[in-house]
Write a protein that holds these residues in place. Structure first.
Motif, PDB file in Angstrom:
ATOM      1  N   ALA A 164      -6.475 -18.060  30.786  1.00  0.00           N
ATOM      2  CA  ALA A 164      -5.294 -17.571  31.502  1.00  0.00           C
ATOM      3  C   ALA A 164      -4.518 -18.753  32.064  1.00  0.00           C
ATOM      4  O   ALA A 164      -5.058 -19.839  32.281  1.00  0.00           O
ATOM      5  N   THR A 179      -5.395 -21.511  34.696  1.00  0.00           N
ATOM      6  CA  THR A 179      -5.767 -20.945  35.990  1.00  0.00           C
ATOM      7  C   THR A 179      -6.889 -21.724  36.656  1.00  0.00           C
ATOM      8  O   THR A 179      -6.907 -21.866  37.882  1.00  0.00           O
ATOM      9  N   ASP A 194       1.567 -10.529  36.092  1.00  0.00           N
ATOM     10  CA  ASP A 194       0.713 -11.693  36.325  1.00  0.00           C
ATOM     11  C   ASP A 194      -0.587 -11.266  36.998  1.00  0.00           C
ATOM     12  O   ASP A 194      -0.657 -10.229  37.653  1.00  0.00           O
ATOM     13  N   VAL A 195      -1.606 -12.090  36.854  1.00  0.00           N
ATOM     14  CA  VAL A 195      -2.869 -11.911  37.560  1.00  0.00           C
ATOM     15  C   VAL A 195      -2.980 -13.039  38.576  1.00  0.00           C
ATOM     16  O   VAL A 195      -2.797 -14.214  38.240  1.00  0.00           O
ATOM     17  N   VAL A 210       0.412  -5.099  44.353  1.00  0.00           N
ATOM     18  CA  VAL A 210      -0.707  -5.565  43.546  1.00  0.00           C
ATOM     19  C   VAL A 210      -1.752  -4.468  43.462  1.00  0.00           C
ATOM     20  O   VAL A 210      -1.840  -3.610  44.343  1.00  0.00           O
ATOM     21  N   GLU A 212      -5.487  -3.717  43.791  1.00  0.00           N
ATOM     22  CA  GLU A 212      -6.735  -4.261  44.319  1.00  0.00           C
ATOM     23  C   GLU A 212      -7.906  -3.341  43.986  1.00  0.00           C
ATOM     24  O   GLU A 212      -8.939  -3.372  44.660  1.00  0.00           O
ATOM     25  N   ASP A 221      -1.555   1.142  44.080  1.00  0.00           N
ATOM     26  CA  ASP A 221      -1.075  -0.221  44.273  1.00  0.00           C
ATOM     27  C   ASP A 221      -0.811  -0.468  45.755  1.00  0.00           C
ATOM     28  O   ASP A 221      -0.383   0.431  46.489  1.00  0.00           O
ATOM     29  N   SER A 243      -7.524 -13.405  44.378  1.00  0.00           N
ATOM     30  CA  SER A 243      -7.833 -13.789  43.007  1.00  0.00           C
ATOM     31  C   SER A 243      -8.271 -12.598  42.167  1.00  0.00           C
ATOM     32  O   SER A 243      -9.015 -11.738  42.624  1.00  0.00           O
ATOM     33  N   SER A 244      -7.771 -12.563  40.926  1.00  0.00           N
ATOM     34  CA  SER A 244      -8.118 -11.555  39.902  1.00  0.00           C
ATOM     35  C   SER A 244      -7.394 -10.228  40.063  1.00  0.00           C
ATOM     36  O   SER A 244      -7.628  -9.321  39.267  1.00  0.00           O
ATOM     37  N   CYS A 245      -6.530 -10.084  41.060  1.00  0.00           N
ATOM     38  CA  CYS A 245      -5.787  -8.839  41.239  1.00  0.00           C
ATOM     39  C   CYS A 245      -4.455  -8.915  40.476  1.00  0.00           C
ATOM     40  O   CYS A 245      -3.683  -9.856  40.680  1.00  0.00           O
ATOM     41  N   PRO A 246      -4.163  -7.943  39.619  1.00  0.00           N
ATOM     42  CA  PRO A 246      -2.904  -7.975  38.859  1.00  0.00           C
ATOM     43  C   PRO A 246      -1.702  -7.561  39.699  1.00  0.00           C
ATOM     44  O   PRO A 246      -1.813  -6.695  40.574  1.00  0.00           O
ATOM     45  N   THR A 248       1.608  -5.573  39.956  1.00  0.00           N
ATOM     46  CA  THR A 248       2.174  -4.414  39.264  1.00  0.00           C
ATOM     47  C   THR A 248       3.667  -4.244  39.497  1.00  0.00           C
ATOM     48  O   THR A 248       4.322  -3.498  38.769  1.00  0.00           O
TER      49      THR A 248
END
Length: 767
Positions: A164, A179, A194-195, A210, A212, A221, A243-246, A248
């Motif tokens: 990523a 990343t 994005d993540v 985001v 979670e 969201d 970290s790791s949360c997209p 939206t």
């Protein structure tokens, strides 16, 4: 001053001893101080941006490339620590640790020594016992090691993904970097899709949302802002993303405050990879953060490391059985040996052979005969067959002993979102023209129908004028689209929403009702006012000058209508903006107090079922209620100008994350098998109870809610209850709501203290 001292101490130790090995010689308290950067001791969510800039030596233009290189060298890659995977040889040797295998190896060695020192040393047949035992041990260990190694290969293959990348600002320029090279102090740019690459404190945020779900279990969201909010009731701070949360929706800029194992995700990972003998989960601060554990501490571990795990019920039973057999065998053999010495027994075939050597051979032979050496092999083969059967059910088993443990489970703890439920919000109810409708169908597949709640015949009603208009108007106020894709290999077609997950139920339901893309695209959008926490609604204005009705089956629009304003949002806010409403036949009339009360009663009814309710209203107009040529008007000015007019209320749409098909039956089967099922979720208590009733975890009686608790009861003062109080709480509770990741671990540990074999299932990283 502390920051300077720590950095100097790092440099000195590296210079004198060199890199990571220096940490093995530093006291643990000092390691903790070094491992945690001083700026991480700040409360990132509550301090000002300027203070963060100063602590991290950063700014709007980001770090310099030299600073990034130095910090990357100091902190390491932005990755979670992974214990080294055991090799096939290590897995083979790990199978030798049971007492029965150790006794067998001792017996084999003793038999070999007796044979070598005896008169039959040249007779190959006398070595059969030794060879047979060694083969049994080798085959047993080989099967187990090969099965576990094969599962490890499959898991590694699943984990391999393309690297990523993240957009950062360095030296005032935007750059795309991997990343894992993001460092503390980096300025990161985020956009929809994005993540989040690391834990960020937001500097700017425009309508940012985001997901979670993987971190907290909440399906909806989460809106984020750059502002400081002191008394937020959310599980995570409003001005931080993790970290790791997209992402939206929206855009944002943030400064990296934690990377790798120091992130929130890293804190969860440390619960799993930390020392089992230490209770790290008790050490949480008021924001639910763990004291940080870094990869450096793990680098001081032994080179020959095999991940530790607790004994399974089968292993415990076999070890207990082995202990008894071994002790009895040893005692009997010792007695036999002593008795033979006292009675001066000799080998009948060779009376000259010493009594001690002859009785030693007899004792060893008796020990070998008394040890059931076939049991480990039979158990290993049986478990391997179980692993093979599990693979046929699309389940990878990393340790073969887990197959038996699963069968012994007395409690199953399950996450809700994405496990018990589909992880997809679906519209299940609608209210329009004073009529309540049910919506069928699940997932994102646009197949289902609308029926009146009061109609037992289940007649399709999607073409009711006001209902159709409600769905089309709501769709005009969405930025989400529904895309169908086809797998080129299998030919399977899947539907995927692109955009805000809270709008996905509207898009799918509108397609179910027959709303076409042409009906939406024919109404060009000319203005959009995004949703905000202050306005509690989203507003769009579309050009409908070519439309006489709101869609093919919708209500008629006034003849002079050129623009149509649509609002979608919180019902209590939108109802206050409305002065008119439509009945079920599409006729507009006054929105009286009685009709408003009936609408709010429907909202309350939906809310009691834990549904997420949105209201939809329209305002047709011949011209914009503001000067379109005035470039100085802000979005808020335009919003106020439009909403000063009385809107026309259309209806309500209500959504929920449906239970998965078959979950209720599975829970029932578990109950019939004497297995207790417990739901642990980050969702609100009311939502958790509604799903718990739907899937049979909670009974249908009125007092069933007593078996559901908010996890705040576990930590009333920020600290967990004593073990006795915690065990009493978990012994009767079937639904835990508003659970943090560390709460799940505490619940499972409490159940294990009660002697229960506990399984945990879920799709989130916290599970």
């Amino acid at each position: 001053a502390q920051a300077v001292l720590v950095r100097r101490f790092r440099s000195i130790t590296r210079a004198l001893i060199g890199g990571r090995m220096a940490l093995a010689m530093i006291p643990p308290a000092v390691v903790d101080l070094i491992a945690m950067p001083p700026e991480e001791q700040l409360n990132h969510a509550m301090c000002s941006i300027d203070d963060l800039y100063a602590a991290l030596s950063s700014g709007n233009k980001g770090l310099t490339l030299a600073d990034c290189a130095q910090r990357l060298q100091e902190d390491g890659l932005n990755e979670l620590y992974k214990p080294p995977r055991p090799t096939l040889a290590q897995l083979f040797l790990a199978q030798m640790g049971t007492l029965m295998i150790i006794v067998l190896m001792f017996a084999a060695v003793a038999d070999l020594l007796v044979t070598i020192t005896g008169k039959h040393r040249n007779d190959g047949l006398h070595y059969c016992t030794f060879v047979a035992i060694v083969l049994i041990i080798a085959v047993n260990a080989g099967i187990a090691a090969w099965t576990e190694n094969k599962a490890g290969d499959a898991l590694e293959a699943l984990a391999k993904m393309s690297t990523a990348s993240a957009t950062v600002v360095r030296d005032g320029k935007e750059l795309q970097v991997p990343t894992n090279t993001v460092v503390r102090g980096d300025m990161v740019l985020l956009g929809t899709g994005d993540v989040v690459p690391a834990d960020l404190r937001l500097v700017t945020a425009e309508d940012l949302k985001v997901s979670e779900m993987a971190l907290t279990g909440e399906p909806e969201d989460v809106s984020k802002t750059w502002k400081i909010k002191a008394n937020s009731e959310k599980l995570t701070p409003d001005n931080m993303v993790f970290s790791s949360c997209p992402v939206t929706n929206g855009r944002a800029t943030g400064i990296v405050v934690a990377v790798g194992m120091n992130t929130r995700i890293g804190g969860i990972a440390s619960l799993m990879t930390g020392d089992h003998g230490q209770d790290h989960s008790k050490d949480i601060d008021q924001h639910g953060r763990h004291h940080h554990v870094t990869a450096r501490r793990h680098q001081c571990c032994k080179c020959f490391h095999i991940p530790h795990s607790k004994e399974t019920p089968l292993q415990a039973a076999l070890n207990k059985f082995s202990n008894r057999i071994s002790i009895i065998s040893i005692v009997v053999c010792v007695i036999m040996y002593i008795a033979g010495i006292i009675l001066k027994r000799h080998d009948p075939e060779d009376s000259k052979e010493p009594t001690a050597l002859y009785m030693l051979m007899v004792s060893v032979t008796l020990a070998v005969a008394s040890i059931p050496e076939g049991i480990p092999l039979c158990v290993t083969i049986a478990l391997s067959v179980g692993c093979k059967d599990m693979v046929k059910q699309m389940v990878l088993v990393r340790k073969i002993s887990a197959v038996e443990t699963l069968g012994c489970a007395s409690v199953i703890c399950s996450d809700k979102t994405g496990t018990l439920t589909e992880g997809k919000m679906n519209m299940v109810k609608a209210y329009s023209g004073g009529v309540c409708y049910n919506v069928s169908g699940g997932g994102f597949v646009p197949v289902g129908k609308f029926t009146r709640s009061t109609d037992p015949s289940g007649e399709e009603c999607s073409k009711d004028k006001t209902l159709f208009s409600t769905l089309l108007a709501a769709l005009m106020c969405c930025n989400t689209t529904l895309i169908e894709t086809k797998d080129p290999d299998t030919g399977t077609r899947t539907w995927t929403p692109k955009g805000n997950s809270s709008e996905a139920p509207i898009v799918v339901a509108a397609r179910k009702a027959g709303v076409t893309e042409q009906e939406v695209s024919s109404c060009a959008r000319v203005l959009e006012v995004p949703f905000s926490s202050a306005r509690k609604m989203m507003l769009t204005v579309s050009d409908v000058s070519t439309c006489g009705t709101l869609g093919a089956w919708g209500i008629g629009l006034p003849k002079d209508t050129k623009y149509l304003a649509v609002v979608k949002g919180a019902p209590n806010y939108i109802v206050d903006y409305c002065g008119q409403c439509y009945d079920e036949h599409g006729t507009v009339g006054e929105f009286t107090k009685q009709l408003k009360d009936a609408t709010m009663s429907a909202v309350d009814e939906f809310s009691d079922e834990a549904l997420r309710v949105l209201a939809v209203a329209i305002y047709p107009c011949a011209e914009m209620p503001f000067d379109e040529s005035d470039d100085d008007l802000t979005v808020d000015d335009k919003f106020k100008a439009i909403t000063t007019n009385k809107f026309q209320f259309l209806g309500l749409v209500a959504s929920i994350d449906r239970p998965r098909v078959g979950v209720a039956e599975s829970v029932k089967m578990a109950h019939e098998a004497g297995i207790r099922v417990v739901m642990i979720t980050g969702d609100y208590l009311k939502t958790a109870c509604a799903i718990g009733r739907d899937v049979n975890i909670l009974g249908g009686s009125a007092n069933a809610v007593e078996n559901a608790v908010d996890c705040m009861r576990m930590r009333p003062d920020g600290k967990y209850l004593p073990d006795s109080a915690m065990d009493q709480l978990t012994s009767a509770t079937r639904v835990f709501a508003r659970a943090k990741p560390e709460d799940k671990l505490e619940i499972v540990k409490s159940l294990q203290r009660q002697g229960l074999v506990t399984a945990m299932t879920g799709d989130g990283v916290n599970d």
